[in-house]
Design a protein around this motif. Structure first.
Motif, mmCIF file in Angstrom:
data_model
loop_
_atom_site.group_PDB
_atom_site.id
_atom_site.type_symbol
_atom_site.label_atom_id
_atom_site.label_comp_id
_atom_site.label_asym_id
_atom_site.label_seq_id
_atom_site.Cartn_x
_atom_site.Cartn_y
_atom_site.Cartn_z
ATOM 1 N N ARG A 145 -3.979 -1.930 3.184
ATOM 2 C CA ARG A 145 -3.621 -1.473 4.524
ATOM 3 C C ARG A 145 -2.541 -2.359 5.143
ATOM 4 N NH1 ARG A 145 -6.556 1.480 8.474
ATOM 5 N NH2 ARG A 145 -8.456 1.328 7.214
ATOM 6 N N ALA A 146 -1.538 -1.716 5.724
ATOM 7 C CA ALA A 146 -0.466 -2.440 6.411
ATOM 8 C C ALA A 146 -0.748 -2.462 7.907
ATOM 9 C CB ALA A 146 0.879 -1.772 6.129
ATOM 10 N N ALA A 147 0.149 -3.107 8.652
ATOM 11 C CA ALA A 147 -0.052 -3.233 10.099
ATOM 12 C C ALA A 147 -0.004 -1.888 10.813
ATOM 13 C CB ALA A 147 1.015 -4.167 10.678
ATOM 14 N N ASP A 148 0.637 -0.878 10.198
ATOM 15 C CA ASP A 148 0.720 0.439 10.839
ATOM 16 C C ASP A 148 -0.515 1.288 10.588
ATOM 17 O OD1 ASP A 148 0.975 1.144 8.200
ATOM 18 O OD2 ASP A 148 2.983 2.011 8.374
ATOM 19 N N GLY A 149 -1.512 0.729 9.907
ATOM 20 C CA GLY A 149 -2.756 1.446 9.662
ATOM 21 C C GLY A 149 -2.744 2.293 8.404
ATOM 22 N N LYS A 150 -1.594 2.406 7.722
ATOM 23 C CA LYS A 150 -1.496 3.197 6.505
ATOM 24 C C LYS A 150 -1.639 2.310 5.274
ATOM 25 C CE LYS A 150 1.528 6.658 8.613
ATOM 26 N NZ LYS A 150 2.832 7.366 8.515
ATOM 27 N N PHE A 151 -1.904 2.972 4.138
ATOM 28 C CA PHE A 151 -2.078 2.256 2.883
ATOM 29 C C PHE A 151 -0.845 2.409 2.002
ATOM 30 C CE2 PHE A 151 -6.410 2.766 4.340
ATOM 31 C CZ PHE A 151 -7.013 1.559 3.973
ATOM 32 N N TYR A 152 -0.498 1.297 1.329
ATOM 33 C CA TYR A 152 0.654 1.270 0.427
ATOM 34 C C TYR A 152 0.234 0.600 -0.876
ATOM 35 C CZ TYR A 152 3.251 2.265 4.722
ATOM 36 O OH TYR A 152 3.703 2.833 5.887
ATOM 37 N N ASP A 153 1.086 0.728 -1.914
ATOM 38 C CA ASP A 153 0.775 0.055 -3.167
ATOM 39 C C ASP A 153 1.217 -1.407 -3.098
ATOM 40 O OD1 ASP A 153 3.513 -0.057 -3.552
ATOM 41 O OD2 ASP A 153 3.551 1.426 -5.166
ATOM 42 N N GLN A 154 1.141 -2.104 -4.212
ATOM 43 C CA GLN A 154 1.425 -3.551 -4.216
ATOM 44 C C GLN A 154 2.855 -3.879 -3.829
ATOM 45 O OE1 GLN A 154 -0.626 -5.786 -7.612
ATOM 46 N NE2 GLN A 154 -0.445 -3.720 -8.468
ATOM 47 N N ASN A 155 3.757 -2.907 -3.980
ATOM 48 C CA ASN A 155 5.166 -3.162 -3.692
ATOM 49 C C ASN A 155 5.620 -2.581 -2.353
ATOM 50 O OD1 ASN A 155 5.616 -4.435 -6.265
ATOM 51 N ND2 ASN A 155 5.545 -2.388 -7.181
#
Length: 447
Positions: free
Chosen positions: A273-283
């Motif tokens: 999870r990033a600061a915007d509340g969404k999920f991203y991969d390792q990169n």
């Protein structure tokens, strides 16, 4: 009488031969019909009654023409037949994780305003104005904050909950004069914990056995939904989740999924999870598959907009129009707006030939009144792939395509809905996220 008969005979004999033949034929035919009576109605006879067997316990009124509505204008109960369940179905179909009943959740992202969020779900602008007049802070939503709301049976806003922060929640309840605000401030201690386990049977049962709550399992599935089908996990597949939990007076309060790792088929899948509340991969790449805005190669005229309170032009009754109609010639190629799996492809009465596609766990799209279906249930389709030809089948007033987008089993306006995008993080946001990945990834271990 005899004289009359002789007069008739003389008149008949004076006619030309073709006329005499025709008149004689008609006379014979008339006498035949008068004599032949295959059925005589007897008012005193016992009537013959034939029983009608209604299969599947369907109520009689649903079989009447006046009670029929197209699938895009039916009740929520009818819609559920064509839509995937909101719960997570496991391999054996027995375990489910249910989100809150009738509650719609939304995480604020870049460019969102209260109006843009609620309006795409069909909530009236007047109600949105009443909310903001109650609390001007609602005009300044921040990325990552969560909104939750419920609707009245007639589609009006009943209650809105705004998680301003981990500790503060503002709740707005409908009153006779608008909305009333209540502020809830929670005091607790947040503790991070890594929960890991192996798949044995269904993923839901395995995750619960490892210590994840129902909502936490829900979060894991949503985070990884674009990368895998949880129903196809095998025994021995491993998972590890970093959860931040709040302890309130010795009891567990809220929780947030910070990161998850799942290993299946010898390959690792990550979602952080990033600061915007969404999920991203390792990169820092986006996990959600991007969507097309329109289901055709070029844009066509909108003949009927999304309208939860539309007057049905065919039946003359108030019935929700849960999609958008595009006027187009029959035979126009119809495209899938995103990667997904075909869950319905058939003819269904008033909807005509129609297709439903599930995109991950959250999104479903539907395409109706088609002339020809080019896919079948179970097919995997890609964004932009041709799935049908437009038509005029079912209950339709002219050639057009009816297109719907559903988010968490709720219809939204396809022209304004916030759809997934494939773009990842850039600049300072990406650098901050990668620093977070370096901190979280080493904690997502299996042993």
């Amino acid at each position: 009488m005899q004289q009359i008969a002789r007069s008739v005979a003389m008149a008949f004999n004076s006619l030309p031969r073709p006329h005499r033949v025709l008149l004689g034929s008609l006379t014979v035919l008339t006498l035949s019909v008068a004599v032949w009576r295959p059925y005589v109605y007897h008012p005193d006879a016992t009537p013959v009654v034939k029983a009608l067997d209604l299969h599947d316990n369907k109520p009689v009124h649903t079989l009447m023409p006046d009670a029929s509505e197209p699938i895009d204008q039916t009740s929520a109960d009818d819609v559920d037949v064509a839509l995937p369940p909101d719960d997570t179905t496991t391999q054996d179909g027995s375990d489910e994780t249910t989100s809150s009943n009738g509650v719609q959740d939304y995480v604020v992202s870049t460019g969102d305003t209260l109006s843009s969020i609620l309006n795409q779900y069909g909530i009236d602008m007047g109600e949105i104005s009443q909310l903001t007049s109650t609390d001007k802070d609602l005009e300044n939503l921040k990325i990552g904050q969560q909104l939750s709301w419920t609707l009245t049976p007639d589609g009006n806003l009943q209650q809105l909950s705004w998680d301003v922060s981990r500790r503060e929640t503002r709740v707005y309840d409908r009153t006779d004069n608008g909305f009333k605000r209540n502020v809830e401030v929670q005091q607790g201690e947040w503790v991070n914990r890594v929960i890991k386990g192996k798949v044995s049977g269904s993923f839901v049962a395995s995750a619960r056995a490892a210590g994840l709550s129902g909502n936490e399992v829900n979060d894991v599935v949503k985070a990884l939904q674009w990368q895998m089908d949880f129903r196809k996990l095998k025994a021995g597949d491993e998972f590890s989740a970093l959860i931040s939990r709040e302890q309130l007076d010795g009891k567990r309060g809220q929780s947030h999924l910070l990161g998850v790792r799942l290993k299946t088929g010898g390959k690792d899948y990550f979602a952080i999870r990033a600061a915007d509340g969404k999920f991203y991969d390792q990169n820092g790449n986006g996990l959600a598959k991007g969507f097309l805005r329109f289901p055709t190669s070029r844009q066509f005229r909108v003949s009927s907009n999304f309208n939860p309170r539309r007057l049905n032009p065919v039946t003359g009754r108030i019935a929700p129009h849960r999609g958008v109609d595009f006027a187009m010639p029959q035979g126009t190629p119809v495209l899938s707006v995103g990667d997904g799996e075909v869950i319905v492809a058939k003819h269904d009465g008033a909807a005509g030939n129609y297709i439903a596609i599930r995109h991950g766990r959250t999104y479903t799209t539907r395409y109706m009144h088609l002339k020809k279906l080019l896919v079948k249930p179970g097919d995997k389709v890609k964004r932009g792939e041709r799935i049908a030809l437009s038509g005029n089948t079912g209950r339709s007033t002219g050639p057009h395509l009816h297109f719907e987008v559903w988010i968490n089993q709720q219809a939204v306006n396809p022209l304004t809905a916030k759809l997934p995008r494939t773009e990842g993080l850039t600049g300072a946001d990406r650098r901050t996220y990668l620093a977070q990945v370096r901190e979280i990834r080493p904690q997502l271990v299996f042993n």
